[in-house]
Design an enzyme around this catalytic site. Structure first.
Site, mmCIF file in Angstrom:
data_model
loop_
_atom_site.group_PDB
_atom_site.id
_atom_site.type_symbol
_atom_site.label_atom_id
_atom_site.label_comp_id
_atom_site.label_asym_id
_atom_site.label_seq_id
_atom_site.Cartn_x
_atom_site.Cartn_y
_atom_site.Cartn_z
ATOM 1 N N ARG A 281 -3.500 62.524 -77.973
ATOM 2 C CA ARG A 281 -4.606 61.560 -77.999
ATOM 3 C C ARG A 281 -5.108 61.304 -79.415
ATOM 4 N NH1 ARG A 281 -8.906 64.084 -74.464
ATOM 5 N NH2 ARG A 281 -7.934 65.909 -75.387
ATOM 6 N N ASN B 137 -6.490 61.511 -71.288
ATOM 7 C CA ASN B 137 -5.636 62.331 -70.436
ATOM 8 C C ASN B 137 -5.880 61.953 -68.983
ATOM 9 O OD1 ASN B 137 -4.513 63.832 -72.519
ATOM 10 N ND2 ASN B 137 -5.970 65.504 -72.336
#
EC number: 3.6.1.7
Length: 101
Positions: free
Chosen positions: A27, A45
């Site tokens: 990320r 996520n």
């Protein structure tokens, strides 16, 4: 810069990345890479272990980012990248969103 580009020249890629992509900095590497490229959007996520992201910007740059997702950061092991193209929403900035429950 994407903000000065006419909306008609922008695209939006909605990406789902499968593999060892959580707990490996995916990320935050996505935020860094997308921001450097001047893209807007978000990344998060998913509970099933995938990473979901949205990239908005000029077609060639968005496609560069989608290609980057096929490898990701060094610790990631990407198995698949599914891409859906949608109408741009005019997002601003690039952020990490909270996990979907």
């Amino acid at each position: 810069m994407p903000n000065s580009t006419p909306q008609s020249q922008l695209i939006r890629a909605h990406v789902f990345v499968t593999g060892r992509v959580q707990g490996v900095g995916f990320r935050y590497s996505t935020v860094d890479t997308a921001s450097q490229l001047g893209l807007t959007g978000w990344v998060r996520n998913l509970p099933d272990g995938r990473v979901e992201a949205v990239f908005e910007g000029v077609r060639d740059i968005v496609e560069d980012m989608v290609r980057w997702c096929h490898a990701g950061p060094p610790a990631a092991v990407v198995q698949d990248v599914a891409v859906e193209y949608e109408e741009p929403e005019g997002l601003r900035g690039f952020e990490v969103k909270r996990l979907v429950k």
